[in-house]
Design an enzyme around this catalytic site. Structure first.
Site, PDB file in Angstrom:
ATOM      1  N   LYS A   1       1.128  -1.226   0.282  1.00  0.00           N
ATOM      2  CA  LYS A   1      -0.380  -0.474  -0.205  1.00  0.00           C
ATOM      3  C   LYS A   1       0.588   1.620  -0.053  1.00  0.00           C
ATOM      4  O   LYS A   1       1.621   1.010  -0.340  1.00  0.00           O
ATOM      5  CB  LYS A   1      -1.028  -0.340   1.740  1.00  0.00           C
ATOM      6  CG  LYS A   1      -1.792  -1.475   1.530  1.00  0.00           C
ATOM      7  CD  LYS A   1      -2.691  -1.513   0.718  1.00  0.00           C
ATOM      8  CE  LYS A   1      -3.400  -2.891   0.499  1.00  0.00           C
ATOM      9  NZ  LYS A   1      -4.633  -3.103   1.108  1.00  0.00           N
TER      10      LYS A   1
HETATM   11  C1  LIG Z   1      -5.088  -4.168   1.229  1.00  0.00           C
HETATM   12  C2  LIG Z   1      -6.589  -4.544   1.304  1.00  0.00           C
HETATM   13  C3  LIG Z   1      -7.265  -4.621   2.579  1.00  0.00           C
HETATM   14  C4  LIG Z   1      -7.315  -5.771   3.787  1.00  0.00           C
HETATM   15  O1  LIG Z   1      -5.737  -4.847   4.281  1.00  0.00           O
HETATM   16  P1  LIG Z   1      -5.160  -5.446   6.165  1.00  0.00           P
HETATM   17  O2  LIG Z   1      -4.051  -4.350   6.037  1.00  0.00           O
HETATM   18  O3  LIG Z   1      -3.798  -6.023   4.389  1.00  0.00           O
HETATM   19  O4  LIG Z   1      -5.814  -6.425   6.659  1.00  0.00           O
HETATM   20  C5  LIG Z   1      -8.753  -4.455   2.710  1.00  0.00           C
HETATM   21  N1  LIG Z   1      -9.605  -3.826   1.817  1.00  0.00           N
HETATM   22  C6  LIG Z   1      -8.922  -3.132   0.230  1.00  0.00           C
HETATM   23  C7  LIG Z   1      -9.571  -3.294  -0.592  1.00  0.00           C
HETATM   24  C8  LIG Z   1      -7.224  -3.726   0.498  1.00  0.00           C
HETATM   25  O5  LIG Z   1      -6.731  -3.353  -0.719  1.00  0.00           O
END
Ligand SMILES: *Cc1c(COP(=O)(O)O)cnc(C)c1O
Length: 392
Positions: A188
């Protein structure tokens, strides 16, 4: 291999983590609250609650909005499974709203039509989760207006969108929703290794999120009602804590929070670089038989992902062939997302292929190209050259 996404860790980030490791508090110290305050200030939000990951943030967000058995949560099929799973953790039902073929975000028309039908049938959702796909905000003004009309709550899944803007305000400001969720997974925009955050403008909602994160326990007891049968000594003992709900242990460590606060200091630079790279892709791909991402004029994306769609009628190769050729050329392309309702688990819940045609059609020809803040122009040129060669 040029990956589709990767973290950007500086010497300052490492120093911030080292400092925590040498301190007395690896968790529940001051680094967590410091990161929360810095993020709230950055977004123009009132309250922020740091948690172990965005999936945990979505779970406690649903709990804090009293989502439970008999209720429904609606989200989009074009997302990571976590956006839907959070409802199932609470014993609630999930349903989906198809996407807008221009933005790949929740279609306001599809939402409006589905709400009108659900209203007649008496099965309106309690919570709707718009997902800011690739970092571009959903049309929150319209979704907020529908929430006012039909009486549902809104959790923004902004896992892709920290640093992005909607109508000139930072995503996370939260004036058009109840709770906003960020993810700090390494792919991210900023990272804490694993990590997430839930932001809420309502102070009581934020307080509930905070204690749901930590077993449902509150302290100090002086500010909370204590069982009247207890003696005064019990009531005011400094060792007292009270569990007032069934919560979880979804805390973020201070090690992670220190990394997050340090990364947050570079967020604007990360997003600026991502925007430059996205504009550069737009220009470099202009002559190819691909569709570049369309941007809604009310948004300013954080550019978590750069997704192209192949113009199938102008290309002899299938998406699989283009994808495999790119991988063979050392380009770490990916696909976001396999529509959630087509996952085996969701098929067992009664969903079937064909139910959400825009998300399914999008999925057939989408490819995510590498995009990350440390990516060089030279690396991007390699990606474009490989794609040009494969498509010609
Ligand atoms: C990455 C992601 C999540 C989950 O995030 P984590 O921190 O890995 O639990 C939830 N929703 C979306 C759209 C994502 O891209």
């Amino acid at each position: 291999m040029i990956p589709y996404g990767r973290q950007d860790i500086s010497a300052e980030d490492i120093a911030a983590v080292t400092e925590v490791l040498q301190s007395d508090w690896l968790t529940q110290g001051q680094a967590g609250p410091r990161f929360e305050r810095a993020m709230a200030e950055y977004c123009g939000a009132k309250n922020a609650v740091a948690v172990s990951n965005a999936t945990a943030a979505l779970h406690i967000a649903c709990l804090a909005l009293d989502l439970g058995p008999g209720d429904s949560l609606w989200t989009v099929p074009n997302t990571f499974v976590a956006s839907a799973n959070c409802a199932l953790y609470c014993g609630a039902n999930v349903d989906f709203v198809d996407i807008d073929p221009r933005t790949y975000n929740m279609s306001v028309t599809a939402l409006s039509d589905k709400l009108a039908q659900a209203s007649i049938e008496g099965r309106l959702p309690k919570v709707v989760v718009p997902v800011h796909f690739a970092g571009q905000s959903c049309e929150m003004t319209e979704i907020r207006a529908l929430a006012g009309h039909y009486g549902f709550r809104i959790i923004e899944d902004a896992s892709h969108a920290v640093g992005g803007e909607y109508l000139g305000r930072k995503i996370g400001a939260g004036q058009l929703s109840d709770i906003v969720v960020f993810s700090f997974h390494p792919v991210k925009i900023i990272t804490t290794g694993e990590g997430g955050m839930a932001l809420a403008s309502d102070a009581r909602l934020a307080e509930r999120l905070a204690y749901l994160r930590t077993h449902g326990i509150v302290r100090p007891v002086q500010t909370n009602p204590v069982d009247a049968r207890r003696s005064n000594e019990d009531r005011y003992g400094p060792w007292i804590y009270e569990q007032i709900e069934l919560g979880l242990n979804y805390r973020m460590t201070d090690i992670q929070a220190a990394l997050g606060a340090s990364q947050l200091g570079r967020l604007d630079a990360f997003v600026a670089r991502r925007r430059k790279l996205a504009a550069r892709y737009d220009a470099l791909l202009a002559g190819l038989p691909v569709l570049c991402p369309w941007q809604h004029p009310e948004t300013n994306s954080a550019w978590h992902l750069y997704v192209i769609r192949l113009r199938r009628n102008e290309i002899k190769l299938s998406r699989r062939q283009v994808f495999e050729a790119l991988r063979a050329a050392g380009i770490g392309v990916n696909v976001h997302y396999i529509p959630v309702h087509t996952q085996p688990y969701y098929q067992r819940l009664g969903f079937s292929v064909g139910m959400f045609p825009e998300a399914e059609s999008y999925y057939q020809d989408a490819i995510t190209l590498p995009l990350f803040s440390k990516m060089t122009d030279a690396e991007q040129d390699i990606v474009v050259a490989a794609l040009t060669k494969i498509l010609s």
